[in-house]
Design a protein around this motif. Sequence first.
Motif, mmCIF file in Angstrom:
data_model
loop_
_atom_site.group_PDB
_atom_site.id
_atom_site.type_symbol
_atom_site.label_atom_id
_atom_site.label_comp_id
_atom_site.label_asym_id
_atom_site.label_seq_id
_atom_site.Cartn_x
_atom_site.Cartn_y
_atom_site.Cartn_z
ATOM 1 N N ALA A 84 -5.864 -8.931 12.662
ATOM 2 C CA ALA A 84 -5.127 -8.607 11.560
ATOM 3 C C ALA A 84 -5.555 -7.474 10.895
ATOM 4 N N GLU A 85 -6.535 -7.173 10.984
ATOM 5 C CA GLU A 85 -6.971 -5.836 10.193
ATOM 6 C C GLU A 85 -6.459 -4.478 10.960
ATOM 7 N N ARG A 86 -6.505 -4.754 12.244
ATOM 8 C CA ARG A 86 -5.980 -3.719 12.988
ATOM 9 C C ARG A 86 -4.748 -3.313 12.979
ATOM 10 N N LEU A 87 -3.599 -4.598 12.664
ATOM 11 C CA LEU A 87 -2.414 -4.510 12.720
ATOM 12 C C LEU A 87 -1.759 -3.821 11.474
ATOM 13 N N LEU A 88 -2.609 -4.385 10.461
ATOM 14 C CA LEU A 88 -2.013 -3.829 8.848
ATOM 15 C C LEU A 88 -2.549 -2.141 8.959
ATOM 16 N N HIS A 89 -3.541 -1.937 9.594
ATOM 17 C CA HIS A 89 -3.830 -0.464 9.638
ATOM 18 C C HIS A 89 -2.804 0.309 10.365
ATOM 19 N N ALA A 90 -2.574 -0.330 11.692
ATOM 20 C CA ALA A 90 -1.616 0.677 12.368
ATOM 21 C C ALA A 90 -0.209 0.778 11.703
ATOM 22 N N ASN A 91 -0.085 -0.241 10.840
ATOM 23 C CA ASN A 91 1.343 0.046 10.045
ATOM 24 C C ASN A 91 1.344 0.546 8.753
ATOM 25 N N ARG A 92 0.187 0.753 8.249
ATOM 26 C CA ARG A 92 -0.009 1.227 6.842
ATOM 27 C C ARG A 92 0.882 2.625 6.678
ATOM 28 N N ASP A 93 1.234 3.364 7.593
ATOM 29 C CA ASP A 93 1.940 4.736 7.232
ATOM 30 C C ASP A 93 3.216 4.520 7.917
ATOM 31 N N ARG A 94 3.659 3.510 8.650
ATOM 32 C CA ARG A 94 4.952 3.323 9.442
ATOM 33 C C ARG A 94 5.875 2.725 8.373
ATOM 34 N N LEU B 97 0.751 -1.210 -0.082
ATOM 35 C CA LEU B 97 0.009 0.062 0.068
ATOM 36 C C LEU B 97 0.851 1.198 -0.030
ATOM 37 N N GLN B 98 1.936 1.383 0.651
ATOM 38 C CA GLN B 98 2.815 2.436 0.576
ATOM 39 C C GLN B 98 3.458 2.665 -0.514
ATOM 40 N N THR B 99 3.950 1.606 -1.316
ATOM 41 C CA THR B 99 4.413 1.499 -2.575
ATOM 42 C C THR B 99 3.499 1.937 -3.456
ATOM 43 N N ALA B 100 2.306 1.705 -3.599
ATOM 44 C CA ALA B 100 1.141 2.142 -4.260
ATOM 45 C C ALA B 100 1.059 3.859 -4.123
ATOM 46 N N PRO C 251 1.955 -1.061 19.414
ATOM 47 C CA PRO C 251 1.355 0.093 18.660
ATOM 48 C C PRO C 251 0.088 0.683 19.722
ATOM 49 N N ALA C 252 0.142 2.118 19.664
ATOM 50 C CA ALA C 252 -0.746 2.469 20.585
ATOM 51 C C ALA C 252 -2.258 2.189 20.110
ATOM 52 N N GLU C 253 -2.393 1.850 18.536
ATOM 53 C CA GLU C 253 -3.860 1.899 18.457
ATOM 54 C C GLU C 253 -4.380 0.613 18.986
ATOM 55 N N LEU C 254 -3.363 -0.371 19.365
ATOM 56 C CA LEU C 254 -3.970 -1.666 19.851
ATOM 57 C C LEU C 254 -3.985 -1.918 21.371
ATOM 58 N N ARG C 255 -3.431 -0.799 22.057
ATOM 59 C CA ARG C 255 -3.030 -1.101 23.342
ATOM 60 C C ARG C 255 -4.308 -1.478 24.207
ATOM 61 N N ALA C 256 -5.296 -1.030 24.004
ATOM 62 C CA ALA C 256 -6.517 -1.219 24.749
ATOM 63 C C ALA C 256 -7.711 -2.078 24.220
#
Length: 286
Positions: free
Chosen positions: A198-208, A8-11, A216-221
């Motif tokens: 899986a969906e949350r992890l990929l979204h958390a890393n899509r811009d990293r 996704l980053q490459t695209a 990742p802060a998005e997943l802590r809770a």
Amino acid sequence: MPEGDTVLQTAARLHAALAGRVLTQADLRVPRFATADLVGRTVLDVTARGKHLLTRIDGGLTLHSHLRMDGAWRVYAAGERWRGGPGHQIRAVLGNTEHTAVGYRLPVLELLRTADEQQVVGHLGPDLLGPDWDPALALERLLATPDRPLGEALLDQRNLAGIGNVYKCELCFLARVTPWLPVAALPDGVLALLVTAAERLLHANRDRLARTTTIPAELRARPTAAPAAGASSGSRRTPPPRVQERLYVYGRAHRPCLRCGATIRAADQDDRPTYWCPGCQSGPTP
């Protein structure tokens, strides 16, 4: 390793450099398409579909590429020296007056009609990072082969598109089961939680730039999966992983588990290096 987030980053980089601009240079260095003339055509958009890249060009054409293990697209300013590898590794060059995109070591590169894109991506399951993401459909497809090892099922792009070997290992760790455990043997509800994770992890890393699955802060809770049946309840607890520890198990063979301190192990699964923690993850192993 290129997985759904990397693609996704490459695209996005290719789209920013090429979309809406007329090609002044186009060179496809594969025998079948070496004579294709794309100069003078406008690039319409560049889209990621799972781990596939679709570069759409006016006139109803799509350049389809796949990075697999070590392919890469690099974007350079016009006139900038290309530094992505030796010339014999270049498979594609797309340039305009401002940027040049160079594809290195691309194992899949083909030019087809845009109307025929489904021939190359139609088999894919719902895209974890795409507008078609459907967790219920992904779960249904995973459950369709209940005796299949979980790691193999997660890598099968027909079930859900975007997971590669890194995420396979990390997701199995989060579920506290080994990648060799049959899908049907997962404790009740864990597979659905795994799909959500899986969906949350990929979204958390899509811009990293540096992929991380540890804190990742998005997943802590948001708990991802319950411990598998038989998992050790007496594992030693350790402090949260240090910032530099970006992954729980992938690539960490012979090092201590960040959760329990046991030594991370590695073995091949379907010819791919696979990592797991014998203290945290229950289920069959090689």
